[in-house]
Scaffold this motif. Structure first.
Motif, PDB file in Angstrom:
ATOM      1  N   ILE A 175       0.830  -1.209   0.000  1.00  0.00           N
ATOM      2  CA  ILE A 175       0.000   0.000   0.000  1.00  0.00           C
ATOM      3  C   ILE A 175       0.860   1.251   0.000  1.00  0.00           C
ATOM      4  CG2 ILE A 175      -1.650   1.330   1.375  1.00  0.00           C
ATOM      5  CD1 ILE A 175      -2.820  -1.336   2.308  1.00  0.00           C
ATOM      6  N   THR A 176       1.949   1.235   0.722  1.00  0.00           N
ATOM      7  CA  THR A 176       2.768   2.444   0.850  1.00  0.00           C
ATOM      8  C   THR A 176       3.636   2.717  -0.373  1.00  0.00           C
ATOM      9  OG1 THR A 176       4.389   1.123   2.090  1.00  0.00           O
ATOM     10  CG2 THR A 176       2.822   2.427   3.357  1.00  0.00           C
ATOM     11  N   VAL A 177       3.897   1.711  -1.194  1.00  0.00           N
ATOM     12  CA  VAL A 177       4.636   1.979  -2.437  1.00  0.00           C
ATOM     13  C   VAL A 177       3.691   2.304  -3.581  1.00  0.00           C
ATOM     14  CG1 VAL A 177       6.557   0.490  -1.750  1.00  0.00           C
ATOM     15  CG2 VAL A 177       4.732  -0.449  -3.174  1.00  0.00           C
ATOM     16  N   ALA A 178       2.385   2.142  -3.352  1.00  0.00           N
ATOM     17  CA  ALA A 178       1.410   2.406  -4.416  1.00  0.00           C
ATOM     18  C   ALA A 178       1.439   3.852  -4.902  1.00  0.00           C
ATOM     19  CB  ALA A 178       0.010   2.013  -3.946  1.00  0.00           C
ATOM     20  N   PRO A 179       1.559   4.881  -4.018  1.00  0.00           N
ATOM     21  CA  PRO A 179       1.611   6.257  -4.544  1.00  0.00           C
ATOM     22  C   PRO A 179       2.753   6.491  -5.525  1.00  0.00           C
ATOM     23  CG  PRO A 179       1.200   6.287  -2.187  1.00  0.00           C
ATOM     24  CD  PRO A 179       1.521   4.865  -2.544  1.00  0.00           C
ATOM     25  N   GLY A 180       3.898   5.853  -5.298  1.00  0.00           N
ATOM     26  CA  GLY A 180       4.998   5.985  -6.245  1.00  0.00           C
ATOM     27  C   GLY A 180       4.745   5.213  -7.518  1.00  0.00           C
ATOM     28  N   LEU A 181       4.187   4.020  -7.376  1.00  0.00           N
ATOM     29  CA  LEU A 181       3.928   3.177  -8.542  1.00  0.00           C
ATOM     30  C   LEU A 181       2.866   3.788  -9.449  1.00  0.00           C
ATOM     31  CD1 LEU A 181       4.736   0.439  -9.797  1.00  0.00           C
ATOM     32  CD2 LEU A 181       2.833  -0.588  -8.540  1.00  0.00           C
ATOM     33  N   MET A 182       1.896   4.490  -8.859  1.00  0.00           N
ATOM     34  CA  MET A 182       0.797   5.070  -9.631  1.00  0.00           C
ATOM     35  C   MET A 182       1.029   6.545  -9.947  1.00  0.00           C
ATOM     36  SD  MET A 182      -1.176   2.558 -10.146  1.00  0.00           S
ATOM     37  CE  MET A 182      -2.670   3.344 -10.737  1.00  0.00           C
ATOM     38  N   SER A 183       2.276   6.978  -9.952  1.00  0.00           N
ATOM     39  CA  SER A 183       2.587   8.371 -10.296  1.00  0.00           C
ATOM     40  C   SER A 183       2.357   8.593 -11.782  1.00  0.00           C
ATOM     41  CB  SER A 183       4.037   8.696  -9.937  1.00  0.00           C
ATOM     42  OG  SER A 183       4.277   8.497  -8.573  1.00  0.00           O
ATOM     43  N   GLY A 184       1.490   9.542 -12.104  1.00  0.00           N
ATOM     44  CA  GLY A 184       1.270   9.888 -13.502  1.00  0.00           C
ATOM     45  C   GLY A 184       2.191  10.991 -13.968  1.00  0.00           C
ATOM     46  N   ILE A 185       2.492  11.919 -13.076  1.00  0.00           N
ATOM     47  CA  ILE A 185       3.444  13.001 -13.323  1.00  0.00           C
ATOM     48  C   ILE A 185       4.602  12.824 -12.350  1.00  0.00           C
ATOM     49  CG2 ILE A 185       3.804  15.494 -13.281  1.00  0.00           C
ATOM     50  CD1 ILE A 185       0.903  15.863 -13.984  1.00  0.00           C
ATOM     51  N   GLY A 186       5.815  12.861 -12.840  1.00  0.00           N
ATOM     52  CA  GLY A 186       6.949  12.602 -11.979  1.00  0.00           C
ATOM     53  C   GLY A 186       7.178  11.108 -11.806  1.00  0.00           C
ATOM     54  N   SER A 187       7.960  10.759 -10.805  1.00  0.00           N
ATOM     55  CA  SER A 187       8.373   9.370 -10.611  1.00  0.00           C
ATOM     56  C   SER A 187       8.347   9.030  -9.128  1.00  0.00           C
ATOM     57  CB  SER A 187       9.799   9.162 -11.156  1.00  0.00           C
ATOM     58  OG  SER A 187       9.897   9.540 -12.513  1.00  0.00           O
ATOM     59  N   PRO A 188       8.460   7.749  -8.785  1.00  0.00           N
ATOM     60  CA  PRO A 188       8.623   7.384  -7.374  1.00  0.00           C
ATOM     61  C   PRO A 188       9.843   8.075  -6.783  1.00  0.00           C
ATOM     62  CG  PRO A 188       8.187   5.433  -8.704  1.00  0.00           C
ATOM     63  CD  PRO A 188       8.409   6.568  -9.667  1.00  0.00           C
ATOM     64  N   ASN A 189       9.691   8.621  -5.595  1.00  0.00           N
ATOM     65  CA  ASN A 189      10.787   9.327  -4.947  1.00  0.00           C
ATOM     66  C   ASN A 189      10.630   9.236  -3.441  1.00  0.00           C
ATOM     67  OD1 ASN A 189       8.933  11.509  -4.192  1.00  0.00           O
ATOM     68  ND2 ASN A 189       9.034  12.078  -6.356  1.00  0.00           N
ATOM     69  N   GLN A 190      11.554   9.879  -2.755  1.00  0.00           N
ATOM     70  CA  GLN A 190      11.582   9.803  -1.299  1.00  0.00           C
ATOM     71  C   GLN A 190      10.292  10.294  -0.657  1.00  0.00           C
ATOM     72  OE1 GLN A 190      13.881  12.020   2.372  1.00  0.00           O
ATOM     73  NE2 GLN A 190      14.789  12.098   0.360  1.00  0.00           N
TER      74      GLN A 190
END
Length: 551
Positions: A357-372
């Motif tokens: 669940i906590t890596v989902a916001p990075g995985l579902m990034s439409g603008i930008g990329s997964p980051n800190q």
């Protein structure tokens, strides 16, 4: 004194010593390090700065302020919960980084201690202390929790919620025992846990999915926590949920909005179904590659130890935690997966679910990329899996009876903690946002021209968003001299409200200096119109200066 009592006292002293050491690390140089105040922070706290300096009312008053908003970083000042902490610090400590950070730091320390005791209740002493030390000294954890931004506030609030919820569930050994029946938590604690969950939407947007899962999942466990406790939990949720009925459609619309940067939101703007499908597939694959490198420490392959961990909030090519802990993370991940599958371990299954669940916001990034920043909530399950891997290694070493496992484990944990603390304080960490803050150059130009022309009329123009952010940086660092110059009418901060008055003042002033952010000079010219016809005095990399009557 019996041997059991002596052992208990030793454990208590050990726990207090560990928590005291973590507290020292947490507050050390809190008001000066990291020393940045960059583009995102003025945009986050402008309502609080305006209220403290000018007694300006908040944009949303009364119960309207408690309706759900899109709580991304730039919008954080609209959160009544986060904003109250910021305003408290600014009123008590003035316009300093320390005042900005201390209230949240105290709250974060309380959250960390509460999480430790909740974890200690449900796991071994070795697991609780190891996880507390690793997490409490992590540069990734410290830079977020100490900076005073809403991302760290959301992480602290989540720790409080999970700790309170965990107190509602009986211990595993109590459930397995045929008699007596497990002692249930008091109803007031269940109501408090429910209320804490209802506060999660007022933290960063990344915690909102967990808020929904907790709000739905805890009452469904009424057989474990008790029917009265489940009802008390729901009752704790209701007050802030009922507030949303005033504009339910808008509240639900913004709950998962995330500033329109989600993958599906961006895909709908591609124009056709085929283009949207191609975009989603390509973007997900790119995000998976970046996410894998971040979680497995594959960035900066030429260096293993001399790496600036978690040094920038938005770079996807950084290292989030020590590379030599990656094998332990993988070992913990495999062990948790094995125990969740073979032994049906609910704790390990929830841990893996939490990581997903906590890596989902990075995985579902439409603008930008997964980051800190987008992956910050993953720091908790990630370090928990590292701890599981370390404990599994220590357990394996116990097969050799001649090997002093406990001293070796303690030394290894101490070395890891020292490495992380040194990395945090020894390598300068970057700002929250990579957008440039031109305030330093603008202030240098202002001071220089003020010495040359002490009686000139000054017009400062910094960010195009000045009607929203109200020159927070200028007023913050300018202090009493800047405020006095503004009240006397010598220095003006250009915006739409005073542009007409300035257009009538500038032609009659003997000396005029207009200092503008270079890429916003056209906006300043448009606002001042013909009164902006001033000789170009000089251009720096970021600042453009126009003056008349001043050498």
């Amino acid at each position: 004194m019996t041997a059991a009592l002596i052992l208990l006292r030793r454990r208590q002293w050990l726990e207090m010593g560990v928590l005291a050491a973590l507290l020292l690390v947490f507050v050390w140089q809190l008001g000066s390090y990291p020393g940045w105040f960059d583009h995102i922070q003025p945009q986050s706290i402008w309502p609080q700065v305006n209220r403290v300096l000018d007694d300006t009312p908040y944009p949303l008053q009364g119960w309207a302020g408690w309706r759900w908003q899109d709580m991304y970083q730039h919008n954080a000042g609209l959160s009544p919960l986060y904003g109250s902490l910021i305003e408290l610090g600014l009123r008590q400590g003035g316009m300093t980084l320390g005042a900005l950070r201390w209230p949240q730091a105290i709250f974060s320390i309380i959250a960390l201690c509460l999480a430790y005791f909740a974890l200690r209740r449900r796991s071994s002493l070795a697991f609780a202390i190891t996880l507390a030390v690793l997490l409490g000294t992590s540069p990734w954890f410290l830079v977020m929790m100490r900076s005073g931004v809403i991302i760290g506030f959301g992480g602290a609030l989540l720790l409080v919620c999970l700790s309170l919820v965990s107190f509602l569930f009986p211990r595993l050994e109590q459930l397995r025992a045929p008699w007596p029946a497990p002692r249930l938590a008091p109803c007031w604690l269940a109501a408090l846990a429910g209320f804490s969950v209802s506060l999660l939407p007022y933290a960063h947007t990344s915690v909102r999915l967990l808020a929904v899962l907790l709000a739905l999942g805890v009452p469904l466990c009424y057989r474990l926590i008790g029917k009265k406790q489940a009802l008390a939990f729901v009752a704790g949720l209701l007050p802030l949920l009922l507030v949303q009925l005033g504009d339910l459609h808008q509240s639900l619309h913004v709950y998962f909005l995330a500033r329109g940067e989600s993958l599906l939101h961006v895909a709908r703007e591609q124009g056709s179904a085929e283009a949207a499908r191609t975009f989603v597939i390509s973007k997900v694959l790119d995000n998976m590659l970046i996410l894998g490198k971040l979680l497995l420490g594959l960035n900066e392959p030429d260096s293993w130890f001399s790496v600036n961990l978690a040094f920038s909030y938005w770079l996807s090519g950084e290292v989030l935690y020590p590379k030599f802990l990656v094998p332990f993370f993988l070992a913990g991940l495999l062990r948790s997966g094995w125990l969740a599958w073979r032994q049906r371990s609910a704790g390990h299954l929830l841990l893996l679910l939490w990581l997903g669940i906590t890596v989902a916001p990075g995985l579902m990034s439409g603008i930008g990329s997964p980051n800190q920043a987008r992956l910050f909530l993953a720091v908790f399950p990630l370090y928990a899996l590292i701890t599981i891997g370390l404990l599994a290694a220590w357990q394996y070493l116990r097969r050799w009876q001649s090997m002093p496992v406990r001293p070796l484990a303690a030394c290894l944990l101490l070395l890891i903690a020292l490495y992380q603390v040194h990395n945090f304080f020894g390598y300068e960490k970057g700002g929250i946002d990579e957008k440039p803050n031109t305030y330093a150059q603008l202030r240098a130009a202002y001071d220089s021209k003020l010495q040359q022309c002490p009686h000139a009329l000054f017009v400062l123009h910094e960010y195009p968003e000045f009607m929203v952010y109200s020159y927070v940086t200028i007023r913050w660092f300018g202090g009493p001299p800047m405020l006095a110059a503004m009240r006397s009418g010598q220095t003006w901060l250009l915006d739409y409200r005073n542009a007409g008055q300035l257009r009538s003042l500038l032609p009659h002033a003997a000396q005029v200096v207009v200092i503008s952010q270079k890429n916003s000079a056209q906006q300043a010219a448009a606002l001042l119109q013909e009164s902006m016809v001033l000789p170009d005095h000089g251009i720096s990399d970021e600042i453009e200066i126009f003056s008349r009557g001043c050498p």
